[in-house]
Enzyme design. Structure first.
Site, PDB file in Angstrom:
ATOM      1  N   LYS A  48       0.824  -1.215   0.000  1.00 39.39           N
ATOM      2  CA  LYS A  48       0.000   0.000   0.000  1.00 39.39           C
ATOM      3  C   LYS A  48       0.856   1.262   0.000  1.00 39.39           C
ATOM      4  O   LYS A  48       0.502   2.250  -0.658  1.00 39.39           O
ATOM      5  CB  LYS A  48      -0.952   0.002   1.178  1.00 39.39           C
ATOM      6  CG  LYS A  48      -0.304   0.164   2.549  1.00 39.39           C
ATOM      7  CD  LYS A  48      -1.331   0.257   3.651  1.00 39.39           C
ATOM      8  CE  LYS A  48      -0.667   0.411   5.011  1.00 39.39           C
ATOM      9  NZ  LYS A  48       0.146   1.631   5.127  1.00 39.39           N
ATOM     10  N   THR A  49       1.970   1.247   0.739  1.00 40.72           N
ATOM     11  CA  THR A  49       2.835   2.423   0.763  1.00 40.72           C
ATOM     12  C   THR A  49       3.409   2.689  -0.624  1.00 40.72           C
ATOM     13  O   THR A  49       3.442   3.834  -1.092  1.00 40.72           O
ATOM     14  CB  THR A  49       3.981   2.224   1.780  1.00 40.72           C
ATOM     15  OG1 THR A  49       3.425   2.017   3.078  1.00 40.72           O
ATOM     16  CG2 THR A  49       4.896   3.440   1.803  1.00 40.72           C
ATOM     17  N   ASP A 239      -3.643   7.572   4.317  1.00 46.31           N
ATOM     18  CA  ASP A 239      -3.122   6.237   4.624  1.00 46.31           C
ATOM     19  C   ASP A 239      -3.786   5.696   5.890  1.00 46.31           C
ATOM     20  O   ASP A 239      -4.237   6.457   6.746  1.00 46.31           O
ATOM     21  CB  ASP A 239      -1.606   6.328   4.825  1.00 46.31           C
ATOM     22  CG  ASP A 239      -0.935   4.967   4.880  1.00 46.31           C
ATOM     23  OD1 ASP A 239      -1.546   3.976   4.436  1.00 46.31           O
ATOM     24  OD2 ASP A 239       0.220   4.904   5.353  1.00 46.31           O
ATOM     25  N   GLU A 240      -3.853   4.375   6.023  1.00 47.75           N
ATOM     26  CA  GLU A 240      -4.370   3.698   7.227  1.00 47.75           C
ATOM     27  C   GLU A 240      -5.754   4.227   7.619  1.00 47.75           C
ATOM     28  O   GLU A 240      -6.020   4.522   8.788  1.00 47.75           O
ATOM     29  CB  GLU A 240      -3.388   3.867   8.404  1.00 47.75           C
ATOM     30  CG  GLU A 240      -1.988   3.357   8.152  1.00 47.75           C
ATOM     31  CD  GLU A 240      -1.866   1.840   8.199  1.00 47.75           C
ATOM     32  OE1 GLU A 240      -2.916   1.165   8.255  1.00 47.75           O
ATOM     33  OE2 GLU A 240      -0.737   1.341   8.175  1.00 47.75           O
ATOM     34  N   GLN A 270      -7.922  -5.065   9.262  1.00 44.83           N
ATOM     35  CA  GLN A 270      -6.843  -4.776  10.200  1.00 44.83           C
ATOM     36  C   GLN A 270      -7.189  -3.614  11.128  1.00 44.83           C
ATOM     37  O   GLN A 270      -6.303  -2.981  11.699  1.00 44.83           O
ATOM     38  CB  GLN A 270      -5.549  -4.475   9.442  1.00 44.83           C
ATOM     39  CG  GLN A 270      -5.035  -5.663   8.636  1.00 44.83           C
ATOM     40  CD  GLN A 270      -3.652  -5.409   8.058  1.00 44.83           C
ATOM     41  OE1 GLN A 270      -2.644  -5.399   8.754  1.00 44.83           O
ATOM     42  NE2 GLN A 270      -3.610  -5.194   6.761  1.00 44.83           N
ATOM     43  N   ARG A 614       1.441 -11.548  10.025  1.00 46.05           N
ATOM     44  CA  ARG A 614       2.788 -11.043  10.309  1.00 46.05           C
ATOM     45  C   ARG A 614       3.839 -12.052   9.865  1.00 46.05           C
ATOM     46  O   ARG A 614       5.015 -11.713   9.747  1.00 46.05           O
ATOM     47  CB  ARG A 614       2.985 -10.791  11.817  1.00 46.05           C
ATOM     48  CG  ARG A 614       2.095  -9.777  12.500  1.00 46.05           C
ATOM     49  CD  ARG A 614       1.986  -8.462  11.779  1.00 46.05           C
ATOM     50  NE  ARG A 614       0.840  -8.463  10.874  1.00 46.05           N
ATOM     51  CZ  ARG A 614       0.686  -7.618   9.859  1.00 46.05           C
ATOM     52  NH1 ARG A 614       1.629  -6.748   9.592  1.00 46.05           N
ATOM     53  NH2 ARG A 614      -0.391  -7.668   9.093  1.00 46.05           N
TER      54      ARG A 614
END
Length: 690
Positions: A48-49, A239-240, A270, A614
């Site tokens: 995503k970044t 973002d987020e 998330q 993770r």
């Protein structure tokens, strides 16, 4: 051939960046078609970044003015990282871009336009410590009950902050989120809150929450400023977005303007920070708030094996309130996640330690590429001690190790005094917990204590103290007298007595996460019950508090030699080659209170999803078969029960501590066959229960 040319040799129209070559198809669609309201559902490890950075680069290469782009991140570090990557891509500095956290951007805008709502642009900013200090001063100026239970400044600060960010009044918020607080304290907390707001205004100061609430008020009350900013920010990227709170969601809605070029990136699966005020509905309701929303999905995961993603996908599909997506990967196939049932929490700790050593020795995996994740801090207790004894260094990420926590140290301090009546550190600690005893009185009492020959003699003294301090000394004496009389009864009885004699009430009224801390103390009592002497218990607690492995944090050259221990909340956004998710039991993970409503249960399941994703190559799910405290068979986590059997591999662990037979899970609802359970195990289990 035409398809190959389209995907790999499309002309770049003079762009410095070949977007087709450097992005996958999903990312490319977002970068090149992200005009208008766009919701980008970015699965774990999907880049995503990278997508956000390339989207900004694409806008700039198409001629967008940097001043017209607003890129909102959740940390300053993320903002710096994105800007740095952007300049590397474009091989040039990017000047004028509005990039930073909500708070950073709010500060800039309020200094420029704040006068429109009566703000002096030269306001000072209070950081969290400043805010707590001011609240402490307000607390001292209010006439409070003469007891030790009234909430301290830290908790009052948290309540005020959540009240602002959720747009709830203090009374409603306490009743909904902090119901453990004595209701008689609510009017006084409201009074402190009002005084805090007044003193900030008088001092021309804003705290971090004001940077958001005042920015939002500016957009609501000044139509001219709102229209000017909406016209300036032609492209808004966030973002987020799943972690935004109520006010942050409102700010984005106000800034959208007529063009509604708002692109938000996040993953509803998330969203795990509701306790901080995050509102998952911001991302879930985005298509409702922006009727022309285009939805993109980033489902290609670059982190995990297909087997790990298969388990994560199967878990999260049980949530009802979500966007449908399915993570997939081009990474080669690996081992299925391992589901490992152990006899007890001690056996679980032993297994994890041994497996870590095997991964290090046999597979050449560095210790810092291994993480052990848990839902609640108390679940790390036995593991920390086992790692200490095996000399396996570890770092507790984002927090204190179990025995370093304030509430644990408070309780242990009482026990240390029973063992050594001249333990100055412990006396200072417990005296400061009492009503009416400040630093000067603590020193006075200690100077008297050190002259007395035994604990029994100390507890007979009054020390001729002032009235308020005398009351506090009486409280401390009463607790210690009770403990002194109970000492032969067992360590768990001592800890339970400390809780009963007021410490439990103190925890409830002074800590935001009081239930988690009380669970820690309950686990401490369970752990202590295995010891036949106080001295042995205190030796192990000291070992847990002073293990040399913690000092590796100070030595950057040695950081490769430390396993990461972390709560799941602290692990979000990170990844490791091998991940252990431990103590997967109903009532622990998911938390017992989560069964009260589906929203909480779904957030707990999102936590399991976050923990699972993770892992890059290896994932281990572990749980103890029975409770060493109650002797009852544990119920394996609902999140394990609902998984299809083909997404994990059952490991049968030989444990010489139990029997020579393989040990498997024995709950009737488990995926295992009860007939597989060894007779020796049942014999020992029944003996323990009896």
């Amino acid at each position: 051939m035409d398809e190959y040319i389209l995907k790999n040799q499309e002309p770049n129209y003079g762009f410095k960046i070949n977007y087709r070559a450097e992005l996958n198809e999903e990312q490319y669609q977002v970068v090149t078609q992200g005009d208008g309201p766009c919701l980008v559902l970015a699965g774990a490890g999907s880049g995503k970044t990278r997508t956000l950075v390339y989207r900004v680069a694409y806008l700039l290469e198409k001629g967008a003015n940097p001043n017209s782009i607003l890129l909102v991140t959740f940390t300053n570090k993320a903002a710096r990282e994105m800007t740095g990557r952007l300049e590397l891509l474009l091989k040039d500095q990017v000047k004028g871009l509005w990039s930073g956290t909500f708070h950073h951007i709010g500060n800039r805008l309020l200094r420029t336009y704040g006068q429109a709502i009566g703000l002096n642009p030269n306001f000072n900013i209070l950081d969290n410590e400043d805010s707590k200090s001011l609240i402490k001063a307000c607390r001292q100026s209010v006439s409070l009950p003469n007891d030790k239970y009234f909430p301290k400044a830290d908790l009052i600060h948290k309540i005020i902050s959540l009240s602002v960010n959720s747009k709830n009044n203090i009374s409603d918020l306490i009743n909904r989120r902090f119901s453990q607080i004595d209701e008689n304290y609510i009017p006084l907390i409201e009074k402190i809150g009002n005084l805090y707001q007044a003193r900030k205004k008088q001092a021309n100061a804003l705290d971090f929450d004001d940077l958001l609430s005042e920015w939002n008020r500016l957009l609501l009350e000044s139509e001219s400023v709102r229209e000017k900013l909406a016209k300036q920010f032609k492209y808004i990227l966030v973002d987020e977005y799943q972690d935004t709170n109520y006010i942050q969601g409102e700010i984005i809605n106000h800034l959208a303007g007529d063009d509604q070029n708002v692109l938000v990136v996040g993953d509803d699966s998330q969203s795990i920070y509701s306790f901080r005020g995050a509102v998952v509905e911001n991302i879930l309701d985005f298509p409702k708030n922006f009727s022309q929303t285009k939805t993109f999905k980033l489902e290609i995961n670059y982190r995990s094996t297909p087997e790990i993603l298969g388990l994560a996908n199967e878990s999260i599909r049980h949530n009802r309130h979500k966007f449908d997506k399915k993570l997939r990967t081009h990474k080669k196939s690996g081992e299925r996640p391992a589901l490992v049932a152990l006899d007890s929490v001690d056996s679980q700790a032993d297994f994890i330690c041994q497996r870590i050593l095997d991964l290090q020795k046999e597979q050449r995996i560095n210790l810092n590429e291994i993480a052990v994740l848990f839902r609640a801090h108390f679940q790390s207790l036995e593991l920390e001690l086992a790692m200490n004894k095996r000399n396996i260094p570890y770092v507790m990420r984002g927090g204190l190790r179990f025995f370093e926590q304030a509430h644990i140290k408070d309780v242990v301090a009482y026990l240390r005094i029973l063992a050594n009546h001249l333990d100055e550190v412990s006396w200072v600690r417990i005296l400061q917990l009492q009503t009416g005893i400040g630093p000067a009185t603590v020193d006075l009492i200690w100077q008297n204590i050190r002259q007395v020959g035994s604990l029994k003699q100390i507890l007979e003294k009054s020390f001729n103290l002032p009235l308020k301090a005398a009351g506090g000394w009486t409280e401390a004496r009463n607790i210690l007298l009770k403990l002194y009389s109970l000492e032969p009864s067992g360590l768990s009885a001592l800890i339970e007595t400390i809780l009963t004699f007021g410490y439990q009430k103190m925890v409830r009224n002074n800590f935001e996460n009081s239930e988690d801390r009380l669970a820690d103390l309950e686990q401490l009592a369970i752990f202590a019950d295995r010891y036949d002497s106080l001295d042995k218990f205190l030796v192990d607690t000291a070992l847990g508090e002073n293990f040399k492995g913690s000092k590796l944090v100070e030595n950057k050259e040695s950081i490769l030699e430390a396993v990461i221990l972390s709560t799941i909340h602290q692990a979000k956004g990170l990844e490791w080659k091998a991940v252990f998710i431990i103590s997967l039991l109903d009532g622990q993970f998911p938390n017992a209170k989560a069964f009260d409503n589906y929203q909480d249960l779904e957030e707990e399941r999102r936590m399991f999803y976050v923990a699972s994703t993770r892992a890059q190559d290896q994932l281990y799910l572990t749980y103890p078969i029975f409770s060493s405290y109650t002797g009852q068979i544990n119920q394996v986590s609902q999140f394990v029960k609902e998984l299809p059997k083909n997404v994990y591999e059952k490991w049968k662990v030989k444990d010489e501590l139990i029997s020579e037979d393989d040990v498997v899970y024995v709950d009737e609802d488990s995926p295992f066959n009860l007939d597989d359970v060894s007779a020796n195990f049942w014999k020992r289990f029944k003996k323990r229960r009896n």
